[in-house]
Design an enzyme around this catalytic site. Structure first.
Site, mmCIF file in Angstrom:
data_model
loop_
_atom_site.group_PDB
_atom_site.id
_atom_site.type_symbol
_atom_site.label_atom_id
_atom_site.label_comp_id
_atom_site.label_asym_id
_atom_site.label_seq_id
_atom_site.Cartn_x
_atom_site.Cartn_y
_atom_site.Cartn_z
ATOM 1 N N SER A 51 0.817 -1.318 0.025
ATOM 2 C CA SER A 51 0.006 -0.022 0.205
ATOM 3 C C SER A 51 0.839 1.199 0.039
ATOM 4 C CB SER A 51 -0.866 -0.074 1.287
ATOM 5 O OG SER A 51 -1.336 1.097 1.560
ATOM 6 N N GLU A 93 0.162 3.719 1.747
ATOM 7 C CA GLU A 93 0.355 4.003 3.041
ATOM 8 C C GLU A 93 1.540 3.814 3.610
ATOM 9 O OE1 GLU A 93 -2.497 5.662 4.129
ATOM 10 O OE2 GLU A 93 -1.779 5.945 6.564
ATOM 11 N N TYR A 98 -1.867 0.520 10.218
ATOM 12 C CA TYR A 98 -2.216 -0.029 9.016
ATOM 13 C C TYR A 98 -0.926 -0.145 8.221
ATOM 14 C CZ TYR A 98 -3.989 -0.859 4.417
ATOM 15 O OH TYR A 98 -4.008 -1.201 3.033
HETATM 16 P P1 GDR Z 1 -6.980 5.797 2.715
HETATM 17 O O1 GDR Z 1 -8.372 6.001 2.171
HETATM 18 O O2 GDR Z 1 -6.922 5.887 4.104
HETATM 19 O O3 GDR Z 1 -6.107 6.724 1.994
HETATM 20 O O4 GDR Z 1 -6.552 4.112 2.524
HETATM 21 P P2 GDR Z 1 -9.732 6.608 2.798
HETATM 22 O O5 GDR Z 1 -10.570 6.925 1.643
HETATM 23 O O6 GDR Z 1 -10.277 5.968 3.990
HETATM 24 O O7 GDR Z 1 -9.174 8.096 3.164
HETATM 25 C C1 GDR Z 1 -8.569 9.021 2.335
HETATM 26 C C2 GDR Z 1 -8.543 10.367 2.858
HETATM 27 O O8 GDR Z 1 -9.646 11.041 3.292
HETATM 28 C C3 GDR Z 1 -9.521 11.562 4.407
HETATM 29 N N1 GDR Z 1 -10.773 11.493 5.060
HETATM 30 C C4 GDR Z 1 -11.857 10.587 5.316
HETATM 31 N N2 GDR Z 1 -11.847 9.342 5.285
HETATM 32 C C5 GDR Z 1 -12.724 8.558 5.663
HETATM 33 N N3 GDR Z 1 -12.703 7.163 5.499
HETATM 34 N N4 GDR Z 1 -13.903 8.999 6.058
HETATM 35 C C6 GDR Z 1 -14.059 10.417 6.130
HETATM 36 O O9 GDR Z 1 -15.355 10.902 6.593
HETATM 37 C C7 GDR Z 1 -13.177 11.181 5.793
HETATM 38 N N5 GDR Z 1 -12.981 12.535 5.813
HETATM 39 C C8 GDR Z 1 -11.798 12.985 5.361
HETATM 40 C C9 GDR Z 1 -8.818 10.574 5.286
HETATM 41 O O10 GDR Z 1 -8.245 11.540 6.420
HETATM 42 C C10 GDR Z 1 -7.696 10.375 4.134
HETATM 43 O O11 GDR Z 1 -6.760 11.266 4.395
HETATM 44 C C11 GDR Z 1 -7.262 3.624 1.209
HETATM 45 C C12 GDR Z 1 -7.401 2.265 1.739
HETATM 46 O O12 GDR Z 1 -8.186 1.538 0.345
HETATM 47 C C13 GDR Z 1 -6.314 1.306 2.090
HETATM 48 O O13 GDR Z 1 -6.687 -0.069 2.264
HETATM 49 C C14 GDR Z 1 -5.294 1.297 0.714
HETATM 50 O O14 GDR Z 1 -4.000 0.591 1.366
HETATM 51 C C15 GDR Z 1 -4.837 2.983 0.584
HETATM 52 O O15 GDR Z 1 -5.853 3.474 0.205
HETATM 53 C C16 GDR Z 1 -3.846 3.099 -0.396
#
Ligand code: GDR
Length: 332
Positions: free
Chosen positions: A124, A126, A150
């Protein structure tokens, strides 16, 4: 040729299964015991007569040994994981059990039962944390300094893959996937939370959408393109590690603005910040450089960013119009 896919019920897993079938590869997948069986397989229901599923769990090595004995796969794709970064921090022990010890279990079982098989690990972006190289991108040589449990779990398994590859001459590859989305994306990941939230607001089903950090930037691809890259990586003439990414970066705020505008709304009227969605430590910026995969594997994404966005809006609109409601307030 036979493939075994862990995490076949997930977003990438379901696209990968379709792609393997199209390539005349026999597909087996592992599924875990789930209390709500009615919805567990919804992403692969249309494939049920073309694939075979087996109960197994990455944290239970005996179940992995059994499925490897039964199927004797040529190709193993490990897509099974606790995949939500924030939930990984809330269940840190389980995150390491499934994402790190689970990978070790799979490699060890493979080593004794099908040592000549090939394996792709879903690594990832990440793992990079807040590192980038001088031109602003992340590539295979960028230092990895994860900022989440993670990310740490994925970095440890990435190194297990590299170590067993050189120490035991096994065909082990890391597919370093940046964020990837589709209309099959879980609605607790930010893109589909925004799309389904905006659609629900448009259809009068809710008024507000609560989000966390809007400033972070991500490199979003279509999961189907990622699945296709994984097959190219595992079929390459040597085991290696590849970044798979679109090369474009956008903020969560830009994504919000775009989706609400396409639906004729202003996100400022509906989006509110709830600090409960903030991460304990944020990864601020991702932009992947996949030139190695593009050059050595001849991989190019088929979906543009706007193709991805249109698909997510259209398919989710259809689902919501057919009465499938999603309470986006309750999600992480
Ligand atoms: P990520 O994806 O953590 O990058 O991991 P996610 O879509 O959860 O978050 C992306 C960014 O958005 C911000 N964010 C929020 N995120 C979520 N989930 N919910 C919210 O309400 C929200 N508001 C803002 C987060 O802070 C973050 O910065 C994904 C997953 O698919 C992993 O499994 C994978 O390895 C990586 O992408 C690459």
């Amino acid at each position: 040729m036979k493939a075994l896919v862990t995490g076949i019920t997930g977003q990438i897993g379901s696209y990968l299964a379709e792609h393997l079938i199209d390539n005349d590869i026999e597909v087996h997948g592992t599924i875990r015991r789930h209390s709500v069986v009615e919805t567990q397989n919804h992403r692969i229901d249309h494939l049920q007569d073309k694939i075979k599923t087996h109960y197994a769990d990455l944290t239970d090595v005996s179940s992995l040994e059994k499925v490897l004995e039964e199927t004797k796969p040529d190709l193993i794709f490990n897509l099974g994981a606790l995949s939500h970064v924030k939930i990984g921090g809330e269940q840190p022990n389980y995150c390491l059990q499934s994402n790190t010890i689970g990978v070790l279990n799979l490699i060890e079982a493979m080593k004794s039962i099908v040592p000549k098989a090939r394996m792709s690990q879903s690594s990832s972006s990440e793992m990079f944390g807040n590192s980038k190289v001088e031109n602003g991108y992340q590539n295979e040589d960028t230092p990895m300094n994860p900022v989440s449990v993670y990310g740490i779990s994925k970095l440890a398994s990435y190194h297990l893959m590299k170590h067993y590859r050189s120490a035991h001459n096994m065909f082990l590859c890391n597919s370093i996937c940046f964020n990837n989305e589709s209309s099959r994306r879980g609605t607790n990941f930010v893109t589909n939370k925004i799309v389904t939230g905006a659609l629900s607001i448009k259809l009068g089903l809710q008024d507000k959408l609560y989000l966390g950090n809007l400033k972070s930037r991500r490199d979003w691809s279509h999961s189907q393109d990622i699945a296709e890259a994984m097959l190219k990586i595992i079929k390459h003439d040597k085991p290696d590690d590849f970044v798979i990414a679109s090369g474009q970066t956008r903020s969560v705020q830009e994504f919000c603005h775009l989706i609400f505008s396409l639906l004729g709304m202003d996100y400022n009227d509906h989006v509110e910040i709830d600090p409960k969605f903030y991460r304990p430590e944020e990864l601020h910026y991702l932009q992947g450089d996949s030139s190695k995969a593009r050059k050595e594997l001849n991989w190019t994404p088929k979906f543009s960013f706007m193709d991805l966005v249109s698909e997510m809006i259209n398919n989710n609109k259809l689902a919501l119009e057919n009465g499938i409601t999603i309470n986006t307030k309750a999600l992480v």
